[in-house]
Design a protein around this motif. Structure first.
Motif, PDB file in Angstrom:
ATOM      1  N   VAL A 169       9.190 -17.854   2.833  1.00  0.00           N
ATOM      2  CA  VAL A 169       8.312 -17.258   3.836  1.00  0.00           C
ATOM      3  C   VAL A 169       7.614 -16.036   3.251  1.00  0.00           C
ATOM      4  O   VAL A 169       8.216 -15.252   2.511  1.00  0.00           O
ATOM      5  CB  VAL A 169       9.115 -16.842   5.092  1.00  0.00           C
ATOM      6  N   GLN A 170       6.351 -15.880   3.621  1.00  0.00           N
ATOM      7  CA  GLN A 170       5.569 -14.704   3.213  1.00  0.00           C
ATOM      8  C   GLN A 170       5.058 -14.033   4.481  1.00  0.00           C
ATOM      9  O   GLN A 170       4.519 -14.699   5.370  1.00  0.00           O
ATOM     10  CB  GLN A 170       4.390 -15.134   2.346  1.00  0.00           C
ATOM     11  N   ILE A 171       5.250 -12.710   4.566  1.00  0.00           N
ATOM     12  CA  ILE A 171       4.756 -11.969   5.725  1.00  0.00           C
ATOM     13  C   ILE A 171       3.724 -10.944   5.280  1.00  0.00           C
ATOM     14  O   ILE A 171       3.754 -10.469   4.150  1.00  0.00           O
ATOM     15  CB  ILE A 171       5.890 -11.252   6.502  1.00  0.00           C
ATOM     16  N   THR A 172       2.823 -10.630   6.187  1.00  0.00           N
ATOM     17  CA  THR A 172       1.845  -9.573   5.961  1.00  0.00           C
ATOM     18  C   THR A 172       2.087  -8.511   7.010  1.00  0.00           C
ATOM     19  O   THR A 172       2.142  -8.812   8.213  1.00  0.00           O
ATOM     20  CB  THR A 172       0.404 -10.114   6.082  1.00  0.00           C
ATOM     21  N   ASP A 195       3.239  -1.274   4.923  1.00  0.00           N
ATOM     22  CA  ASP A 195       2.112  -2.207   4.894  1.00  0.00           C
ATOM     23  C   ASP A 195       2.086  -2.944   3.560  1.00  0.00           C
ATOM     24  O   ASP A 195       2.353  -2.363   2.516  1.00  0.00           O
ATOM     25  CB  ASP A 195       0.800  -1.465   5.104  1.00  0.00           C
ATOM     26  N   GLY A 196       1.743  -4.214   3.616  1.00  0.00           N
ATOM     27  CA  GLY A 196       1.642  -5.021   2.409  1.00  0.00           C
ATOM     28  C   GLY A 196       1.986  -6.463   2.698  1.00  0.00           C
ATOM     29  O   GLY A 196       2.197  -6.859   3.846  1.00  0.00           O
ATOM     30  N   SER A 239       0.822  -1.214   0.000  1.00  0.00           N
ATOM     31  CA  SER A 239       0.000   0.000   0.000  1.00  0.00           C
ATOM     32  C   SER A 239       0.853   1.259   0.000  1.00  0.00           C
ATOM     33  O   SER A 239       0.346   2.342  -0.227  1.00  0.00           O
ATOM     34  CB  SER A 239      -0.930   0.001   1.215  1.00  0.00           C
ATOM     35  N   GLY A 240       2.151   1.108   0.303  1.00  0.00           N
ATOM     36  CA  GLY A 240       3.044   2.245   0.228  1.00  0.00           C
ATOM     37  C   GLY A 240       3.158   3.039   1.511  1.00  0.00           C
ATOM     38  O   GLY A 240       3.976   3.930   1.605  1.00  0.00           O
ATOM     39  N   ASP A 269      13.402  -7.327   4.782  1.00  0.00           N
ATOM     40  CA  ASP A 269      14.186  -6.338   4.041  1.00  0.00           C
ATOM     41  C   ASP A 269      13.345  -5.667   2.960  1.00  0.00           C
ATOM     42  O   ASP A 269      13.443  -4.463   2.734  1.00  0.00           O
ATOM     43  CB  ASP A 269      15.420  -6.983   3.403  1.00  0.00           C
ATOM     44  N   GLN A 270      12.493  -6.443   2.288  1.00  0.00           N
ATOM     45  CA  GLN A 270      11.605  -5.864   1.265  1.00  0.00           C
ATOM     46  C   GLN A 270      10.615  -4.897   1.895  1.00  0.00           C
ATOM     47  O   GLN A 270      10.320  -3.856   1.333  1.00  0.00           O
ATOM     48  CB  GLN A 270      10.842  -6.973   0.550  1.00  0.00           C
ATOM     49  N   ALA A 271      10.108  -5.247   3.075  1.00  0.00           N
ATOM     50  CA  ALA A 271       9.123  -4.405   3.758  1.00  0.00           C
ATOM     51  C   ALA A 271       9.741  -3.102   4.235  1.00  0.00           C
ATOM     52  O   ALA A 271       9.041  -2.105   4.404  1.00  0.00           O
ATOM     53  CB  ALA A 271       8.501  -5.154   4.931  1.00  0.00           C
ATOM     54  N   GLN A 272      11.044  -3.081   4.447  1.00  0.00           N
ATOM     55  CA  GLN A 272      11.732  -1.866   4.908  1.00  0.00           C
ATOM     56  C   GLN A 272      12.114  -0.962   3.761  1.00  0.00           C
ATOM     57  O   GLN A 272      12.488   0.170   3.979  1.00  0.00           O
ATOM     58  CB  GLN A 272      12.976  -2.245   5.713  1.00  0.00           C
ATOM     59  N   SER A 273      12.051  -1.439   2.545  1.00  0.00           N
ATOM     60  CA  SER A 273      12.464  -0.631   1.387  1.00  0.00           C
ATOM     61  C   SER A 273      11.466   0.441   1.049  1.00  0.00           C
ATOM     62  O   SER A 273      10.305   0.338   1.225  1.00  0.00           O
ATOM     63  CB  SER A 273      12.655  -1.527   0.163  1.00  0.00           C
TER      64      SER A 273
END
Length: 165
Positions: free
Chosen positions: A92-95, A75-76, A65-66, A161-165
């Motif tokens: 692994v997949q996180i929400t 978020d995402g 969602s940005g 790491d992807q969620a922190q980008s």
């Protein structure tokens, strides 16, 4: 007389070592879960971003969602890279919602035989639970599921790491 003394000292030393050996920690009990949620880090081990598996494919972001919270997680839904272990790949997949990890799933893990299903049927839920409690990849590995735990931690760190980008 010396042989008796040496035998006695060796026996006492062996018993002290045997009883002081600490085995792996069990799952967090309900009373410990509230302490872990409140920010206690005494039940987590620092594993860092490294895992023993090799990365075999790139991670993907399923949705984003940005919005980024104060914790730095946007978020995402994020899928980590697939980590190849001795017994098969782990992914692994996180929400993330409200800047917190609200769900974690092992979307790919070894389950080709009965032993894999038995080990991972216990290990994966424990790893998921600890991930949500710790809100990071600094979680305890599961004794008896070392390869799966290593792969899980590696892929989890990739998703974070992807969620922190």
């Amino acid at each position: 007389m010396k042989k008796i003394l040496y035998t006695l000292l060796a026996t006492v030393s062996g018993l002290v070592l045997l009883f002081s050996y600490r085995t792996s920690l069990e799952a967090v009990t309900p009373t410990d879960a509230s302490a872990a949620t409140a920010g206690s880090s005494s039940t987590t081990a620092d594993t860092g971003a490294s895992g023993s598996g090799t990365t075999s494919s790139s991670g993907t972001t399923s949705s984003n969602s940005g919005t980024t919270s104060a914790t730095g997680l946007a978020d995402g839904t994020y899928t980590g890279t697939s980590s190849q272990t001795r017994y098969g790949p782990v992914r692994v997949q996180i929400t993330v919602s409200g800047g917190r990890i609200t769900d974690a799933q092992a979307v790919d893990y070894p389950n080709s035989n009965g032993r894999d299903r038995q080990i991972n049927g216990t290990a994966i839920p424990r790893l998921v639970s600890e991930t949500i409690q710790a809100q990071s990849s600094k979680i305890q590995m599961v004794s008896g599921a070392t390869y799966t735990s290593d792969g899980y931690l590696s892929s989890l760190q990739s998703a974070i790491d992807q969620a922190q980008s």
